[in-house]
Enzyme design. Structure first.
Site, PDB file in Angstrom:
ATOM      1  N   LYS A 205      33.970  34.517 -84.145  1.00  0.00           N
ATOM      2  CA  LYS A 205      34.499  33.512 -85.474  1.00  0.00           C
ATOM      3  C   LYS A 205      33.747  32.377 -85.599  1.00  0.00           C
ATOM      4  CE  LYS A 205      37.903  31.876 -82.198  1.00  0.00           C
ATOM      5  NZ  LYS A 205      39.254  31.937 -81.335  1.00  0.00           N
TER       6      LYS A 205
ATOM      7  N   TYR B 156      24.080   0.206 -85.894  1.00  0.00           N
ATOM      8  CA  TYR B 156      25.229  -0.248 -86.588  1.00  0.00           C
ATOM      9  C   TYR B 156      26.177  -0.810 -85.481  1.00  0.00           C
ATOM     10  CZ  TYR B 156      23.973   2.826 -90.744  1.00  0.00           C
ATOM     11  OH  TYR B 156      23.465   3.072 -91.811  1.00  0.00           O
TER      12      TYR B 156
HETATM   13  C1  PLP Z   1      39.062  32.211 -80.048  1.00  0.00           C
HETATM   14  C2  PLP Z   1      39.705  33.272 -79.784  1.00  0.00           C
HETATM   15  C3  PLP Z   1      39.523  34.204 -78.493  1.00  0.00           C
HETATM   16  C4  PLP Z   1      38.105  33.682 -77.638  1.00  0.00           C
HETATM   17  O1  PLP Z   1      38.559  32.445 -77.206  1.00  0.00           O
HETATM   18  P1  PLP Z   1      37.334  31.636 -75.698  1.00  0.00           P
HETATM   19  O2  PLP Z   1      38.083  30.477 -75.206  1.00  0.00           O
HETATM   20  O3  PLP Z   1      36.293  31.164 -76.844  1.00  0.00           O
HETATM   21  O4  PLP Z   1      37.044  32.681 -75.020  1.00  0.00           O
HETATM   22  C5  PLP Z   1      40.124  35.010 -77.772  1.00  0.00           C
HETATM   23  N1  PLP Z   1      41.131  35.495 -78.535  1.00  0.00           N
HETATM   24  C6  PLP Z   1      41.707  34.860 -79.499  1.00  0.00           C
HETATM   25  C7  PLP Z   1      43.098  35.445 -80.144  1.00  0.00           C
HETATM   26  C8  PLP Z   1      41.301  33.801 -80.302  1.00  0.00           C
HETATM   27  O5  PLP Z   1      41.483  33.273 -81.131  1.00  0.00           O
END
Ligand code: PLP
Length: 360
Positions: free
Chosen positions: A35, A254
């Site tokens: 994702k 800055y």
């Molecule tokens: C993002 C996500 C994962 C992966 O999680 P990590 O901590 O990056 O391994 C697994 N399951 C769901 C439902 C997620 O949203």
């Protein structure tokens, strides 16, 4: 060409990290979680290294459609909430699997006239209290799907809120509740993110869902990626574009957040929050120059950072700078900046070029 940061994406590191996940959960099927543009790495780029995954998971419908159109041929699960019947029709058109995470979505599922059988993962809220049906709603949901002659596959999943706390009571409770409500069901089950895979073997079930570990970061605050045999995938690089011999008392950048404690060399590197380097990284945050750590000195600007080069008086314009990746774990930079590597990775902006590199 003008000096500009880029990220190198090491696909062999992805393959290695996926193998680590597989070894940790032997015999289980794997959803590679890609994702958010593969946590900022570039989902289409990463896909090539995921041939050993059984399926991939994304958050949004658009991400799933994009990867299907790119030619990914195995299952793609959309973990996020779909917007009604229209999205379900689209999901079916692109052969995407969907997640049901609230009973209110059930009528859409039953009403959608889809072009092919949809597979659905029913997400059960066992304690995270974000997405998921209540455990006591599972029977109702299953009976409704049955009554509606649901023809696609059904899976049961949950998500841990504290899997990074080894032996934590909350995860034990979530696992037990999931067991109680699902153990008599004939469906495939899935609970574990990266932390669950590495710390909760009892929870591996049929499918695991590694995300961050595929990118070579540790899901635990107290254990480094190296200790887990994970290799960094993204190396965020730039170079020195200017050098200044400053005198004691000179303020840098800055707000003058860094005041030279002595006469010293300060380097300027071509990277800033406009590229995704965290603006709140404080003085002292580690940066590699010529492969050696130097401290950030002064506030991060949009296109530039300034570095304390007292340890490298020989540094020259054009010398290589690494913000994180090979030689400097993103987890360390994240800790210094008060965040997690997930956020650093996702924050890489569109102007940063991504380049494939393979170390094997
Ligand atoms: C993002 C996500 C994962 C992966 O999680 P990590 O901590 O990056 O391994 C697994 N399951 C769901 C439902 C997620 O949203």
């Amino acid at each position: 060409m003008a000096a500009a940061p880029c990220i190198d994406i090491d696909l062999s590191a992805v393959r290695h990290n996926l193998a680590v996940a597989r070894r940790a959960a032997p015999g289980r099927k794997v959803f590679a979680v890609i994702k958010a543009n593969a946590y900022g790495h570039g989902d289409r780029l990463i896909l090539d290294a995921l041939a050993d995954a059984d399926a991939i998971a994304v958050a949004r419908l658009s991400e799933g459609i994009n990867l299907r159109q790119h030619g990914y041929a195995r299952p793609i699960l959309v973990l996020g909430v779909l917007d009604g019947v229209q999205d379900l029709v689209l999901a079916a058109e692109h052969s995407l699997d969907v997640t049901l995470s609230h009973v209110d979505q059930l009528p859409h599922m039953l009403r959608a006239e889809v072009s092919r059988a949809l597979s659905v993962w029913i997400k059960i809220d066992t304690g995270m209290h974000r997405l998921g049906i209540r455990p006591d709603e599972l029977q109702f949901v299953l009976s409704q799907l049955e009554a509606g002659a649901w023809s696609g596959d059904i899976g049961l999943m949950t998500h841990f809120a504290n899997a990074d706390q080894r032996d934590g009571d909350e995860t034990r409770r979530q696992l037990e509740l999931f067991e109680t409500v699902t153990s008599r069901q004939p469906f495939e089950r899935s609970l574990c993110n990266s932390a669950g895979i590495l710390a909760w073997p009892d929870a591996h079930a049929d499918w695991v869902r590694p995300g961050i570990m595929l990118y070579g970061s540790s899901p635990f605050a107290e254990t480094s990626a190296r200790e887990l045999d994970l290799k960094p995938v993204m190396t965020f690089r730039s170079e020195l574009v200017s050098l200044n011999h400053l005198i004691k008392g000179d303020a840098v950048g800055y707000g003058g957040d860094w005041v030279c404690p002595q006469d010293m060399l300060v380097g300027v590197a071509a990277v800033g929050y406009g590229d995704g380097y965290p603006r709140h990284a404080p003085n002292g945050t580690p940066v590699l120059v010529n492969g050696l750590e130097v401290p950030l000195a002064g506030r991060v600007s949009m296109d530039l950072i300034t570095l304390d080069l007292r340890s490298q008086p020989q540094a020259r314009v054009g010398d290589p700078v690494v913000l994180w990746g090979k030689g400097l774990a993103a987890d360390r930079v994240a800790a210094a900046a008060g965040t997690i590597s997930y956020e650093l990775f996702c924050g890489i902006t569109g102007r940063v070029e991504r380049r494939i590199s393979n170390t094997d």
